[in-house]
Design an enzyme around this catalytic site. Structure first.
Site, mmCIF file in Angstrom:
data_model
loop_
_atom_site.group_PDB
_atom_site.id
_atom_site.type_symbol
_atom_site.label_atom_id
_atom_site.label_comp_id
_atom_site.label_asym_id
_atom_site.label_seq_id
_atom_site.Cartn_x
_atom_site.Cartn_y
_atom_site.Cartn_z
ATOM 1 C CD GLU A 1 2.534 0.283 8.354
ATOM 2 O OE1 GLU A 1 1.890 0.097 7.433
ATOM 3 O OE2 GLU A 1 2.455 -0.563 9.502
ATOM 4 C CG ASP A 2 -0.529 1.515 3.633
ATOM 5 O OD1 ASP A 2 -0.204 0.992 4.715
ATOM 6 O OD2 ASP A 2 -1.469 0.783 2.599
ATOM 7 C CE LYS B 1 -9.027 2.736 8.662
ATOM 8 N NZ LYS B 1 -9.653 1.445 8.359
ATOM 9 N NE ARG C 1 -2.366 -2.899 -4.294
ATOM 10 C CZ ARG C 1 -2.375 -3.131 -2.751
ATOM 11 N NH1 ARG C 1 -2.201 -2.020 -1.901
ATOM 12 N NH2 ARG C 1 -2.322 -4.014 -2.292
ATOM 13 C CG ASP D 1 -6.975 -0.762 10.890
ATOM 14 O OD1 ASP D 1 -7.790 -0.445 11.951
ATOM 15 O OD2 ASP D 1 -7.806 -1.626 10.165
ATOM 16 C CG PHE E 1 -12.147 -0.493 3.996
ATOM 17 C CD1 PHE E 1 -11.282 -1.346 4.471
ATOM 18 C CD2 PHE E 1 -12.205 -0.356 2.681
ATOM 19 C CE1 PHE E 1 -10.302 -1.708 3.769
ATOM 20 C CE2 PHE E 1 -11.295 -1.101 1.739
ATOM 21 C CZ PHE E 1 -10.423 -1.913 2.342
ATOM 22 C CB VAL E 2 -9.831 4.928 3.181
ATOM 23 C CG1 VAL E 2 -10.575 5.751 4.076
ATOM 24 C CG2 VAL E 2 -8.516 4.553 4.069
ATOM 25 N N GLY F 1 0.738 -1.261 -0.089
ATOM 26 C CA GLY F 1 -0.018 0.126 -0.063
ATOM 27 C C GLY F 1 0.796 1.360 0.082
HETATM 28 P P1 IMP Z 1 -2.978 -3.103 11.001
HETATM 29 O O1 IMP Z 1 -2.029 -4.009 11.026
HETATM 30 O O2 IMP Z 1 -4.401 -3.357 11.495
HETATM 31 O O3 IMP Z 1 -2.646 -1.797 11.674
HETATM 32 O O4 IMP Z 1 -3.222 -2.691 9.373
HETATM 33 C C1 IMP Z 1 -2.150 -2.138 8.726
HETATM 34 C C2 IMP Z 1 -2.370 -2.658 7.344
HETATM 35 O O5 IMP Z 1 -3.970 -2.815 6.925
HETATM 36 C C3 IMP Z 1 -2.273 -1.643 6.329
HETATM 37 O O6 IMP Z 1 -0.924 -1.402 5.799
HETATM 38 C C4 IMP Z 1 -3.284 -1.604 5.158
HETATM 39 O O7 IMP Z 1 -2.550 -2.630 4.400
HETATM 40 C C5 IMP Z 1 -4.445 -2.422 5.840
HETATM 41 N N1 IMP Z 1 -5.463 -1.611 6.110
HETATM 42 C C6 IMP Z 1 -5.937 -1.134 7.097
HETATM 43 N N2 IMP Z 1 -6.933 -0.277 7.122
HETATM 44 C C7 IMP Z 1 -7.210 -0.171 5.836
HETATM 45 C C8 IMP Z 1 -8.107 0.575 4.877
HETATM 46 O O8 IMP Z 1 -8.957 1.282 5.491
HETATM 47 N N3 IMP Z 1 -7.998 0.250 3.844
HETATM 48 C C9 IMP Z 1 -7.370 -0.391 3.046
HETATM 49 N N4 IMP Z 1 -6.270 -1.092 3.604
HETATM 50 C C10 IMP Z 1 -6.374 -1.136 5.188
#
Ligand code: IMP
Length: 178
Positions: A102-103, A134, A168, A106, A155-156, A48
């Site tokens: 990081e993109d 988030k 993407r 979450d 969700f985005v 991402g």
């Molecule tokens: P985490 O490990 O839960 O913090 O999630 C991180 C990864 O989940 C990011 O690098 C994204 O690839 C994916 N992700 C989390 N939220 C979103 C969203 O809203 N849209 C798309 N991908 C997401």
């Protein structure tokens, strides 16, 4: 475009391209100022991050390198909590200042995993830069140094972020229409 369809879902415009670019320029200025004089390695987390990493890194004026790791914890629109394999370690980061890019952060699972690995590999200092954060979903203690935008727990897609691999290539960020 105010509204887009990605696979079976509809999304509406949330952060337009010009706002993304403006904020990324500010983040780069901040990093340039804070890390001045240091030999820095940026580590982008694929997939991402590829557009954000490119736009941020081209504005960095430090003696800096960039490398990428790949890891995914997402399937569809809700976190599975599963962490997949982490691949692509080919830089010696011993004693270096590392800036993880990081993109989106979450739950923070991905970030925690990466920061743990960086500590094992003896980075001198680890900073985190994420385009999106988030806060309502975040469950970890790792502090995030550079945040582009705090967003609600929705969700985005777009600007590198995907829904099941698609979306993407949108140049703005779009949010799911419930
Ligand atoms: P985490 O490990 O839960 O913090 O999630 C991180 C990864 O989940 C990011 O690098 C994204 O690839 C994916 N992700 C989390 N939220 C979103 C969203 O809203 N849209 C798309 N991908 C997401």
């Amino acid at each position: 475009m105010q509204e887009v369809k990605v696979l079976d879902k509809r999304f509406r415009m949330y952060i337009p391209e010009d706002q993304l670019q403006k904020r990324i320029a500010q983040m780069a200025e901040e990093i340039n100022r804070d890390q001045k004089g240091k030999d820095v390695i940026f580590i982008g987390i694929l997939n991402g991050v590829f557009l954000f990493a490119a736009d941020l890194f081209r504005r960095i004026n430090l003696d800096a390198r960039i490398s990428f790791l790949k890891l995914a914890s997402y399937e569809g629109t809700s976190s599975t909590g599963k962490i997949k394999e982490l691949i692509g370690w080919n830089e010696d980061i011993t004693g270096k200042t590392v800036i993880v890019i990081e993109d989106i952060v979450d739950t923070g699972n991905t970030l925690e995993r990466i920061v743990g690995e960086l500590a094992l590999r003896k980075a001198a200092e680890v900073k985190i830069a994420t385009l999106l954060f988030k806060p309502e979903a975040y469950r970890k203690d790792v502090s995030i140094d550079y945040i582009g935008f705090e967003i609600p727990n929705d969700f985005v897609v777009g600007y590198g972020l995907d829904y099941d691999g698609y979306g993407r290539n949108l140049d703005s960020i779009y949010t799911l229409i419930q």
